[in-house]
Design a protein around this motif. Sequence first.
Motif, short mmCIF file in Angstrom:
data_model
loop_
_atom_site.label_atom_id
_atom_site.label_comp_id
_atom_site.label_asym_id
_atom_site.label_seq_id
_atom_site.Cartn_x
_atom_site.Cartn_y
_atom_site.Cartn_z
N LEU A 34 34.72 -7.21 7.98
CA LEU A 34 34.18 -5.84 7.78
C LEU A 34 33.25 -5.53 8.24
O LEU A 34 32.26 -6.23 8.09
CB LEU A 34 34.59 -5.54 5.97
N ARG A 35 33.12 -4.34 8.97
CA ARG A 35 31.81 -3.85 9.79
C ARG A 35 31.90 -2.54 8.81
O ARG A 35 32.57 -1.62 8.86
CB ARG A 35 32.30 -3.50 11.08
N VAL A 36 30.47 -2.51 8.41
CA VAL A 36 30.16 -0.89 7.77
C VAL A 36 29.19 -0.30 8.67
O VAL A 36 28.14 -0.81 9.19
CB VAL A 36 29.31 -1.33 6.54
N VAL A 37 29.64 1.28 8.92
CA VAL A 37 28.83 1.74 9.85
C VAL A 37 28.17 3.10 9.49
O VAL A 37 28.94 3.84 8.52
CB VAL A 37 29.75 2.08 11.15
N TYR A 38 26.98 3.35 9.53
CA TYR A 38 26.33 4.72 9.01
C TYR A 38 25.89 5.37 10.36
O TYR A 38 25.33 4.60 11.01
CB TYR A 38 25.34 4.31 8.22
N ALA A 39 26.35 6.52 10.58
CA ALA A 39 26.05 7.13 11.98
C ALA A 39 25.72 8.62 11.59
O ALA A 39 26.40 9.54 10.66
CB ALA A 39 27.39 7.34 12.71
N SER A 40 24.43 9.15 11.98
CA SER A 40 24.01 10.40 11.76
C SER A 40 22.94 10.79 12.50
O SER A 40 22.03 9.97 13.24
CB SER A 40 23.60 10.24 10.18
N LEU A 41 22.68 12.16 12.89
CA LEU A 41 21.46 12.81 13.59
C LEU A 41 20.88 13.68 12.48
O LEU A 41 20.37 14.68 12.74
CB LEU A 41 21.98 13.64 14.77
N TRP A 42 20.98 13.29 11.24
CA TRP A 42 20.71 14.27 10.33
C TRP A 42 19.02 14.46 10.29
O TRP A 42 18.69 15.39 9.95
CB TRP A 42 21.14 13.66 8.67
N GLU A 43 18.32 13.64 10.71
CA GLU A 43 16.91 13.80 10.85
C GLU A 43 16.56 14.79 11.58
O GLU A 43 15.39 15.47 11.61
CB GLU A 43 16.37 12.35 11.41
N GLU A 93 31.23 11.50 14.53
CA GLU A 93 32.71 11.45 14.89
C GLU A 93 32.59 10.73 16.27
O GLU A 93 33.56 9.95 16.66
CB GLU A 93 33.19 12.83 15.01
N TYR A 94 31.60 10.88 17.39
CA TYR A 94 31.62 10.18 18.54
C TYR A 94 31.30 8.67 18.32
O TYR A 94 32.12 7.63 18.93
CB TYR A 94 30.23 10.40 19.35
N ALA A 95 30.55 8.08 17.32
CA ALA A 95 30.22 6.75 17.02
C ALA A 95 31.45 6.19 16.32
O ALA A 95 31.96 5.06 16.80
CB ALA A 95 29.01 6.86 16.10
N LEU A 96 32.22 6.79 15.45
CA LEU A 96 33.44 6.09 14.96
C LEU A 96 34.65 6.09 15.90
O LEU A 96 35.36 5.08 15.72
CB LEU A 96 33.78 6.95 13.54
N VAL A 97 34.84 6.90 16.64
CA VAL A 97 35.87 6.87 17.61
C VAL A 97 35.34 5.74 18.71
O VAL A 97 36.49 4.94 19.09
CB VAL A 97 35.91 8.19 18.40
N ARG A 98 34.16 5.72 18.95
CA ARG A 98 33.77 4.64 19.93
C ARG A 98 34.12 3.06 19.02
O ARG A 98 34.77 2.17 19.73
CB ARG A 98 32.34 4.66 20.41
N GLU A 99 33.46 3.08 17.86
CA GLU A 99 33.93 1.86 16.95
C GLU A 99 35.39 1.40 16.97
O GLU A 99 35.74 0.29 16.89
CB GLU A 99 33.34 2.30 15.70
N GLY A 100 36.33 2.42 16.91
CA GLY A 100 37.79 2.34 16.80
C GLY A 100 38.41 1.30 17.87
O GLY A 100 39.38 1.09 18.04
N ARG A 101 37.65 1.72 19.14
CA ARG A 101 38.14 0.98 20.23
C ARG A 101 38.03 -0.57 20.10
O ARG A 101 38.69 -1.44 20.98
CB ARG A 101 37.16 1.10 21.59
#
Length: 291
Positions: A34-43, A93-101
């Motif tokens: 299992l790979r857990v990913v947090y992606a954000s430009l919230w800062e 959305e970009y990070a997760l689509v790339r992770e999906g590869r």
Amino acid sequence: MRELPLVVGVDGSEPSLRAVDWAADEAALRGVPLRVVYASLWERYEGAALAADLGKPSEQVRADDIIEGATRRARARHPGLKVSADVLPEEPEYALVREGRHAGALVLGTRGRSGIAELLLGSVSLTVAAHAHCPVIVLRGSHDNQVTPAVRGCVVVGVGEHSDPSAALRFAFEAARRRGVPLEAVRAWRRPAHETTDHPLLSGGPTRVYEEQAAKTLEAALRDAPEDVEVRRRTVEGPARRVLLDASHEADLLVVGARRREGHLGLQLGRVAHAALHHSACPVAVVPERV
């Protein structure tokens, strides 16, 4: 051959942590990491003000807390599960689509931390489901945070107009086999409006023709069904969106295909998958179909 990991996206919300529970169950069931990913430009938008108040880089602390909490949760649920994690400073959305590869599937929750965040996360889920190269599982409805034991005891898959076995159907077979539950294959059909007649002696004939055609399409699609999976066949009159949403009330997982055309940049979901993502009463797996 190395098994691809299952990837779950988290954002710190309770629904995303429930997605971690579901994803950990699914990864353990598949026997994959299992790979857990947090992606954000919230800062960019909120981090600077909070950092000034707290005297520390708030986003990095927040991101580390989210990812560490999610990782501990997954390991506590399945102590033997191999879990990795990463913080990605980019649009989710970009990070997760790339992770999906490089994933067997992506798992996403459906709600954020506030009313506005809910809309944003909904947009992320929709975008990822429409562009990912692997199946995307969005946790809608009542799933009790678990994959097994089954809550309702059935996986449902929608069968389209093409009689060839599809990627969605293959995914559904495996999902039902792993869970040890029946697979319900549903083919919706409709009589063209111009053939509608109110005469009771004439209305039955055309109806039987279209229903029989739907049954033949369903049977052809299921011709290579594995012997170790119980398959239930259903043909239902009505729009496919409504038929599958109705079926989702009795399912632990609804599987739908999404046809993808190379080079097409828009959302590639189709009306059925789009409706399922918004209204299903159970988790939805959107499986890309290359055409």
